[in-house]
Design an enzyme around this catalytic site. Structure first.
Site, short mmCIF file in Angstrom:
data_model
loop_
_atom_site.label_atom_id
_atom_site.label_comp_id
_atom_site.label_asym_id
_atom_site.label_seq_id
_atom_site.Cartn_x
_atom_site.Cartn_y
_atom_site.Cartn_z
N TRP A 64 0.82 -1.23 0.00
CA TRP A 64 0.00 0.00 0.00
C TRP A 64 0.85 1.27 0.00
CZ3 TRP A 64 -4.43 -1.33 4.08
CH2 TRP A 64 -5.18 -2.40 3.56
N GLU B 110 10.98 -7.30 -9.34
CA GLU B 110 10.29 -6.06 -9.67
C GLU B 110 11.19 -5.19 -10.54
OE1 GLU B 110 6.88 -5.22 -6.74
OE2 GLU B 110 8.64 -4.18 -6.04
N GLY C 179 4.85 1.13 -11.05
CA GLY C 179 4.08 2.37 -11.05
C GLY C 179 4.05 3.09 -12.40
N GLY D 274 1.35 -2.86 -6.25
CA GLY D 274 1.29 -1.52 -5.66
C GLY D 274 -0.06 -0.89 -5.94
N GLY D 275 -0.12 -0.08 -7.00
CA GLY D 275 -1.32 0.71 -7.30
C GLY D 275 -2.62 -0.08 -7.25
#
Ligand code: PEP
Length: 249
Positions: A10, A166, A172, A232-233
């Site tokens: 988050w 990653e 992102g 993530g997002g």
């Protein structure tokens, strides 16, 4: 068979209310999806999120911990504190920590040791920059990061780790690695792990992270060595996070 792990990072997002609402929604759907689910809020949101997760089987994780055990290191949070906050997992060496806060491979290695000493599962992040990818160096970079973070571990410690590939250029950005690009690196990571110890090497879960969304998740999870995702997002939206989780079943 490696059970999929779907982890939400988050990052620096959420109020007490919004994080609690998100956790409640994820927890409510969790029993219908046969994967391991994990959410990683900021430190101060761990307690309310843990309360919202209740007795569901969604696990709690932190986004970082200190390389120090204790002492005069203002602002740090130790592995023991993370464990005592109810976390089972901790993200270590995220590219934002490496890039924005100068975390070196040696810091990542120290944090992995701290996590394991507190029976936390470290999610060790590795991945190349765009320049490194353009120069064809992705496997060399990832292998150097694995050597440093995990090279000194014995087979029991190794078996308690998760690795997240990653690529920095995919985080992102909305530009995910293709399933083939991700699989090529995951296969090399699997080979590295098996080279260290066959048993642990075959069971360690390898997550892919970098712009995973409901519409690209299934193709990524279809790859042989992709055992889940660090998200993530899309993890900030319960419907998207759960749709990605369903794609892993
Ligand atoms: C991440 O923060 O680890 C990540 C993969 O972010 P995103 O899914 O937004 O690319």
């Amino acid at each position: 068979m490696r059970r999929p792990l779907i982890a939400g990072n988050w990052k620096l997002n959420g109020s007490r209310d919004s994080a609690t609402a998100l956790a409640t929604e994820v927890a409510a759907a969790s029993s219908e999806i046969d994967v391991d689910l994990l959410v990683c809020p900021s430190f101060t949101l761990l307690a309310p999120v843990q309360a919202a997760l209740g007795s569901s089987c969604v696990a709690l994780g932190a986004q970082n911990l200190s390389a120090h055990e204790s002492g005069a290191v203002t602002g740090e949070v130790s592995a023991q504190m993370v464990a005592e906050s109810g976390c089972r997992y901790v993200i270590i060496g995220h590219s934002e920590r490496r890039g924005l806060f100068g975390e070196r491979d040696s810091d990542v290695a120290a944090k992995v040791q701290r996590a394991l000493a507190q029976s936390l599962v470290p999610i060790v992040c590795v991945g190349e920059s765009l320049d490194e990818r353009d120069a064809g160096q992705e496997l060399a970079v990832v292998s150097r990061q694995l050597d440093s973070a995990l090279g000194a571990l014995d087979s029991t410690a190794l078996a308690n780790c998760v690795v997240a590939y990653e690529p920095v250029w995919a985080i992102g950005t909305g530009r995910s690695a293709s399933p083939e690009q991700a699989q090529a690196v995951h296969a090399a990571m699997r080979e590295w792990l098996i080279g260290r110890e066959a048993g642990a090497g075959n069971t360690v879960r390898l997550l892919y992270g970098g712009s995973v969304k409901p519409d690209n998740a299934r193709a990524l999870f279809a790859q042989r060595d992709i055992d889940g995702a660090l998200i993530g997002g899309a993890s900030l939206d319960a419907a998207d996070f759960l749709a990605i989780a369903r794609a892993a079943v």
